[in-house]
Design an enzyme around this catalytic site. Sequence first.
Site, PDB file in Angstrom:
ATOM      1  N   SER A 120       0.823  -1.212   0.000  1.00 10.61           N
ATOM      2  CA  SER A 120       0.000   0.000   0.000  1.00 10.61           C
ATOM      3  C   SER A 120       0.850   1.252   0.000  1.00 10.61           C
ATOM      4  CB  SER A 120      -0.848   0.063   1.276  1.00 10.61           C
ATOM      5  OG  SER A 120      -1.687  -1.035   1.383  1.00 10.61           O
ATOM      6  N   HIS A 141      -1.250  -3.144  -7.245  1.00 15.27           N
ATOM      7  CA  HIS A 141      -1.965  -2.737  -6.039  1.00 15.27           C
ATOM      8  C   HIS A 141      -3.474  -2.898  -6.225  1.00 15.27           C
ATOM      9  CE1 HIS A 141      -3.085   0.544  -2.946  1.00 15.27           C
ATOM     10  NE2 HIS A 141      -2.917  -0.611  -2.339  1.00 15.27           N
TER      11      HIS A 141
END
Length: 295
Positions: A120, A141
């Site tokens: 993240s 992601h």
Amino acid sequence: MKEIKKVGVLGGGLMGSGIAQVSAAAGFPTIVREISDQLAEKARGGITKMLNKGIERGKVTESQRDTTLGNLTFTTDVSTMSGCDIVIEAVVEDLELKNALWSDLNKVCPPETIFASNTSSLTIAAMAAACGRPEKMLGLHFFNPVPLMKLVEVVKTITTSDETAETAFEFVKRLGKEPIRAKDNSGFVVNLLLVPYMIDAINALESNVASVEDIDKGMQLGAGYPMGPFTLLDFVGLDTTYKIAEIMFDEYREKRYAPPPLLKRMVMAGMYGRKSGKGFYDYSQDPPKVSLLGL
Ligand code: CAA
Ligand code: NAD
């Protein structure tokens, strides 16, 4: 461009389970690696539950559920990743832990295997340097809950080859997701903007601007967000959010990324959000009730 036939996923928590589910649902034989048999079984149980919920809602057929589960293998052995064309890492947000894993994997996987991190907030560059194959390393992601969220950020760092990035971009499309290209800065696109928002909500609570419920209601009904910030924080995991904020603050040294003291205290108290049963809300009750009665 390399053809992806088999997928490995490291970590079967919130994100790893979701990534494995969409990979298996898209027809890829997918191996999930967890650190204990118990956690591997928990991951299988979570995916089965999500698929069954999909059946209840008329979004998944029984045959799709069975095919998806049939494409999944759960293991605790890293060496089983040796036959994978891409390995997607979704273990806890800790650079040392991630890099130790990449180093192990580099010994096990053939040189052409692509390494993708679902981080993240860490930079891909921080892993590319340690993984032994910097041209094959990139960021993929995904967003939580993975089976329902369309977006995947595809992150090329300065060492990632064009071929790796293009192969990964096409792979994301085969998963039925929408890829966007993002620069290798901490937080990429979405977390660069979303993390300060979640931090601001906690700061607003600490400043007694309004209650947990009213801040949530305000952003849902007044700004059209699908969840208020505290429901979202509990959903993401307060332990994960704390680590993300620390990493982003360390990178940018800007107050808007600084983890608020309340977040730290809640993590110290084991209040991780939905995954531990209690965060800003207490999930032992239905509907969940606010768990912080006073600060
Ligand atoms: N399987 C398949 N489909 C399912 C399903 C399941 N188990 N459960 C629900 N669905 C479907 C529903 O049928 C519905 O489909 P339609 O829109 O076609 O009707 C859709 O998914 C939405 O389901 P619900 O109506 O039950 O739920 P909702 O409208 O409350 O939406 C949500 C749920 C998508 C999670 C929504 O609340 C949301 O978008 N929340 C915000 C999530 C978010 O912001 N995530 C990002 C977190 S940050 C992050 O991930 C990055 C990081 O690094 C920290
Ligand atoms: P989580 O705590 O739910 O799961 C992490 C899992 O990794 C745990 O099940 C743990 O047992 C496992 N693990 C730890 N060490 C391992 C190892 N050496 N090998 C295999 N498994 C190992 O965390 P999460 O929310 O799934 O987050 C995972 C990653 O995804 C983090 O990098 C996080 O920043 C990122 N991410 C999280 C979200 C979110 O909303 N939670 C969204 C996007 C990205």
